[in-house]
Structures are given as structure tokens and as C-alpha cells.
Scaffold this motif. Structure first.
Motif, PDB file in Angstrom:
ATOM      1  N   ARG A   1      12.189   7.253   1.202  1.00 19.75           N
ATOM      2  CA  ARG A   1      11.384   7.978   0.214  1.00 19.75           C
ATOM      3  C   ARG A   1      11.842   9.428   0.126  1.00 19.75           C
ATOM      4  O   ARG A   1      11.763  10.180   1.099  1.00 19.75           O
ATOM      5  CB  ARG A   1       9.903   7.932   0.602  1.00 19.75           C
ATOM      6  CG  ARG A   1       8.991   8.819  -0.236  1.00 19.75           C
ATOM      7  CD  ARG A   1       8.969   8.412  -1.690  1.00 19.75           C
ATOM      8  NE  ARG A   1       7.854   9.038  -2.412  1.00 19.75           N
ATOM      9  CZ  ARG A   1       7.955   9.630  -3.594  1.00 19.75           C
ATOM     10  NH1 ARG A   1       9.139   9.707  -4.204  1.00 19.75           N
ATOM     11  NH2 ARG A   1       6.883  10.138  -4.172  1.00 19.75           N
ATOM     12  N   TYR A   2      12.385   9.809  -1.034  1.00 19.95           N
ATOM     13  CA  TYR A   2      12.717  11.204  -1.306  1.00 19.95           C
ATOM     14  C   TYR A   2      11.655  11.765  -2.242  1.00 19.95           C
ATOM     15  O   TYR A   2      11.336  11.165  -3.258  1.00 19.95           O
ATOM     16  CB  TYR A   2      14.097  11.316  -1.966  1.00 19.95           C
ATOM     17  CG  TYR A   2      15.237  10.864  -1.080  1.00 19.95           C
ATOM     18  CD1 TYR A   2      15.548  11.546   0.087  1.00 19.95           C
ATOM     19  CD2 TYR A   2      16.003   9.753  -1.421  1.00 19.95           C
ATOM     20  CE1 TYR A   2      16.594  11.129   0.903  1.00 19.95           C
ATOM     21  CE2 TYR A   2      17.047   9.333  -0.612  1.00 19.95           C
ATOM     22  CZ  TYR A   2      17.335  10.023   0.546  1.00 19.95           C
ATOM     23  OH  TYR A   2      18.374   9.611   1.355  1.00 19.95           O
TER      24      TYR A   2
ATOM     25  N   ASN B   1       0.817  -1.223   0.000  1.00 21.64           N
ATOM     26  CA  ASN B   1       0.000   0.000   0.000  1.00 21.64           C
ATOM     27  C   ASN B   1       0.849   1.271   0.000  1.00 21.64           C
ATOM     28  O   ASN B   1       0.538   2.248   0.688  1.00 21.64           O
ATOM     29  CB  ASN B   1      -0.948   0.007   1.214  1.00 21.64           C
ATOM     30  CG  ASN B   1      -1.832  -1.215   1.263  1.00 21.64           C
ATOM     31  OD1 ASN B   1      -2.422  -1.603   0.266  1.00 21.64           O
ATOM     32  ND2 ASN B   1      -1.899  -1.839   2.432  1.00 21.64           N
ATOM     33  N   PHE B   2       1.925   1.249  -0.775  1.00 20.90           N
ATOM     34  CA  PHE B   2       2.848   2.392  -0.754  1.00 20.90           C
ATOM     35  C   PHE B   2       2.169   3.685  -1.182  1.00 20.90           C
ATOM     36  O   PHE B   2       2.352   4.739  -0.551  1.00 20.90           O
ATOM     37  CB  PHE B   2       4.061   2.132  -1.648  1.00 20.90           C
ATOM     38  CG  PHE B   2       4.883   3.367  -1.893  1.00 20.90           C
ATOM     39  CD1 PHE B   2       5.690   3.887  -0.893  1.00 20.90           C
ATOM     40  CD2 PHE B   2       4.806   4.052  -3.103  1.00 20.90           C
ATOM     41  CE1 PHE B   2       6.426   5.052  -1.093  1.00 20.90           C
ATOM     42  CE2 PHE B   2       5.532   5.207  -3.314  1.00 20.90           C
ATOM     43  CZ  PHE B   2       6.343   5.705  -2.315  1.00 20.90           C
TER      44      PHE B   2
ATOM     45  N   LYS C   1       0.649   9.231  -0.165  1.00 17.09           N
ATOM     46  CA  LYS C   1      -0.339  10.307  -0.322  1.00 17.09           C
ATOM     47  C   LYS C   1      -0.675  10.935   1.029  1.00 17.09           C
ATOM     48  O   LYS C   1      -0.983  12.133   1.111  1.00 17.09           O
ATOM     49  CB  LYS C   1      -1.613   9.753  -0.974  1.00 17.09           C
ATOM     50  CG  LYS C   1      -2.650  10.803  -1.321  1.00 17.09           C
ATOM     51  CD  LYS C   1      -3.848  10.178  -2.042  1.00 17.09           C
ATOM     52  CE  LYS C   1      -4.886  11.237  -2.400  1.00 17.09           C
ATOM     53  NZ  LYS C   1      -6.058  10.628  -3.101  1.00 17.09           N
ATOM     54  N   ALA C   2      -0.592  10.144   2.099  1.00 17.75           N
ATOM     55  CA  ALA C   2      -0.961  10.634   3.422  1.00 17.75           C
ATOM     56  C   ALA C   2       0.142  11.453   4.082  1.00 17.75           C
ATOM     57  O   ALA C   2      -0.114  12.130   5.088  1.00 17.75           O
ATOM     58  CB  ALA C   2      -1.334   9.455   4.330  1.00 17.75           C
TER      59      ALA C   2
ATOM     60  N   ARG D   1      -0.405  12.018  12.644  1.00 16.51           N
ATOM     61  CA  ARG D   1      -0.795  12.777  11.455  1.00 16.51           C
ATOM     62  C   ARG D   1      -1.987  12.056  10.854  1.00 16.51           C
ATOM     63  O   ARG D   1      -1.829  11.118  10.093  1.00 16.51           O
ATOM     64  CB  ARG D   1       0.363  12.846  10.455  1.00 16.51           C
ATOM     65  CG  ARG D   1       1.491  13.770  10.873  1.00 16.51           C
ATOM     66  CD  ARG D   1       2.422  14.026   9.715  1.00 16.51           C
ATOM     67  NE  ARG D   1       3.407  15.037  10.029  1.00 16.51           N
ATOM     68  CZ  ARG D   1       3.874  15.923   9.177  1.00 16.51           C
ATOM     69  NH1 ARG D   1       3.409  15.938   7.928  1.00 16.51           N
ATOM     70  NH2 ARG D   1       4.797  16.793   9.520  1.00 16.51           N
ATOM     71  N   GLY D   2      -3.177  12.487  11.245  1.00 20.13           N
ATOM     72  CA  GLY D   2      -4.375  11.771  10.828  1.00 20.13           C
ATOM     73  C   GLY D   2      -4.384  10.390  11.468  1.00 20.13           C
ATOM     74  O   GLY D   2      -4.303  10.250  12.684  1.00 20.13           O
ATOM     75  N   GLN D   3      -4.453   9.349  10.630  1.00 18.29           N
ATOM     76  CA  GLN D   3      -4.455   7.975  11.139  1.00 18.29           C
ATOM     77  C   GLN D   3      -3.042   7.407  11.265  1.00 18.29           C
ATOM     78  O   GLN D   3      -2.870   6.290  11.742  1.00 18.29           O
ATOM     79  CB  GLN D   3      -5.277   7.093  10.189  1.00 18.29           C
ATOM     80  CG  GLN D   3      -6.731   7.502  10.054  1.00 18.29           C
ATOM     81  CD  GLN D   3      -7.464   7.458  11.399  1.00 18.29           C
ATOM     82  OE1 GLN D   3      -7.376   6.470  12.123  1.00 18.29           O
ATOM     83  NE2 GLN D   3      -8.185   8.522  11.712  1.00 18.29           N
ATOM     84  N   LEU D   4      -2.050   8.164  10.847  1.00 21.22           N
ATOM     85  CA  LEU D   4      -0.673   7.673  10.859  1.00 21.22           C
ATOM     86  C   LEU D   4       0.099   8.188  12.065  1.00 21.22           C
ATOM     87  O   LEU D   4      -0.067   9.338  12.481  1.00 21.22           O
ATOM     88  CB  LEU D   4       0.069   8.119   9.598  1.00 21.22           C
ATOM     89  CG  LEU D   4      -0.146   7.339   8.307  1.00 21.22           C
ATOM     90  CD1 LEU D   4       0.630   8.009   7.174  1.00 21.22           C
ATOM     91  CD2 LEU D   4       0.301   5.891   8.464  1.00 21.22           C
TER      92      LEU D   4
END
Length: 257
Positions: free
Chosen positions: A153-154, A94-95, A100-101, A124-127
């Protein structure tokens, strides 16, 4: 986006794991750095596992993880900074939903939570996003360290200069360079770039294996690693950890006599 990975030639079978990322993420480009490559006669083996991607290949015989990782970091930064570097035995489910989040210029992806005085976390929201403090010169271990990095991730171009650390590592005997964690060398690159904290999230799946040969002598490994860290920190201008690992190397060398 560039999807990248790095591995020694004797672990090239792990590209079967990498292929899961490739099929789910559908990147614009693939870059693969392969170590222990020293003759064109090895190319049929490389092509057997990489031809499906038509990748940008970086090939060499450096015999350490840092030389591969930092070459990929540099390649992504020079191509605009939009990339994902994944350990060759790691899968990121689910990358796109995760990416996106997160509205961050860069972040790391871990397989499990980290805790301790150098970690702070926030929602941060659900994360849950955590932040690893890169520099702690008086710590017992990991004085300069990039934190967990099963994937990196850059999302934009950062001011990351890999050349000084590559020159230092590749001037070492490979016996010393090999035990160095690439989280340490990447941490030095981050620290020199003024990055004080590295954001990370837990979202990686690690397909563990036993194909990577390990040292049979705990003391010998610790001695080699301490000597390597002493040389690394001395050359890169970190006096406190340099002295700490010089003393450690003397201690372990006396125990192995």
C-alpha cells in the motif's frame, strides 16, 4: 486509488481472486501487468479476464516477476503515489477499515507473522504493526530484502527509482532472472531510496494453488538462483552478498556435475 496486480499469462485465471478485491475496494482505477505476452493473438485471452475492469494494461515478455512489479510501482508513483498492489492470488478483507487505522506513508500486508532479529513490532491501537529491516549485508540470506509483501500500500509519492534494477534484471538471461525473488529487487529499490525499515501488518488471505511450474532439480535451481544473486548484487554495488553468492554458485555447480 489505483488497485493493481501482476501475473504471468498462464496464471491469468487468478484474476478471479483479484476480482474479490476489486468488488470490495471499489478503486478509482485498475492496473494489471501481464508477463509472457508476446503476440496480439493472445489479446482475446487477456480481454476475457480483464474487460470488466477497463484497466491500464502493461504487457510484456520479460519472464520474471520483478519486471512486472517494479513497472506497477513506477506507474503508481508517477500517478501520485496512491495505490495498492496485490499479489494475484491474495485477497485483502476489510481493506478500507485497515487503511483508515494506519497513518503511514506506505506499508506492506502479510499473510502471517514474521519474527527474528530484523523484525520489531509495536501496537497502534488495536493493530500490531511490525517493521522489517531492509538491509543486513552480513546475514546468511535475504541480505537486502523488502520483507513480506502479499500486498503493498502506497499512500504518497516516494523517491523510488526502479530503472537501474530493471536494466540489470532485463540484461540477464531469463533463466537467471526468473528465480530472483521480487522482494529482493524491491528491497534494493527501497535501500537505494534510503528506506531502512518496511512497516507491515498481518491481514492478507492467500489462495494457494499449484499452477506455477516448479523446478524438478533442487541443486540446479539453487545454482541458477545463486548465480543470479551474484550478478544482481555485483551490478548494484553490494560487495559482501555478491561474494557470498559467487561462492555459493561455484559450490552448487560442482555438486551438479
Amino acid at each position: 486509488m489505483i488497485l493493481a496486480t501482476y501475473l504471468p499469462l498462464f496464471r491469468i485465471h487468478e484474476l478471479e481472486i483479484f476480482d474479490r478485491n476489486y468488488r470490495e475496494i471499489k478503486p478509482d482505477e485498475v492496473a494489471i501487468c501481464i508477463d509472457y505476452y508476446y503476440t496480439e493473438r493472445q489479446m482475446p485471452i487477456v480481454e476475457m479476464y480483464t474487460s470488466r475492469y477497463s484497466p491500464h494494461l502493461i504487457l510484456g515478455n520479460w519472464r520474471n516477476r520483478t519486471s512486472c512489479l517494479l513497472r506497477l510501482v513506477d506507474y503508481i508513483q508517477r500517478r501520485g503515489g496512491d495505490g495498492l498492489i496485490v499479489d494475484s492470488d491474495v485477497y485483502i478483507p476489510n481493506f478500507h477499515q485497515l487503511d483508515k487505522a494506519l497513518d503511514l506513508p506506505f506499508y506492506h500486508i502479510a499473510e502471517g507473522p514474521w519474527a527474528g532479529p530484523r523484525v520489531r513490532c509495536e501496537k497502534r491501537g488495536q493493530l500490531e504493526v511490525c517493521y522489517w529491516r531492509v538491509r543486513a549485508l552480513w546475514a546468511r540470506t535475504m541480505q537486502v530484502f523488502a520483507g513480506p509483501k502479499q500486498a503493498i500500500r502506497y499512500r504518497e509519492r516516494l523517491n523510488l527509482d526502479v530503472e537501474p534494477i530493471l536494466k540489470t534484471i532485463e540484461a540477464m538471461d531469463p533463466l537467471y532472472a526468473a528465480p530472483l525473488a521480487d522482494e529482493t529487487t524491491l528491497g534494493i529499490v527501497y535501500d537505494k531510496a534510503g528506506i531502512r525499515e518496511v512497516p507491515f501488518v498481518v491481514a492478507a488471505k492467500h489462495d494457494r494453488h499449484r499452477s506455477d511450474p516448479k523446478s524438478h532439480s533442487y541443486l540446479l535451481y539453487r545454482e541458477l538462483r545463486a548465480k543470479a544473486l551474484w550478478r544482481l548484487f555485483k551490478e548494484m554495488g553490494y560487495l559482501v552478498p555478491a561474494v557470498r553468492y559467487l561462492l555459493s554458485s561455484i559450490f552448487y555447480s560442482l555438486r551438479t556435475i
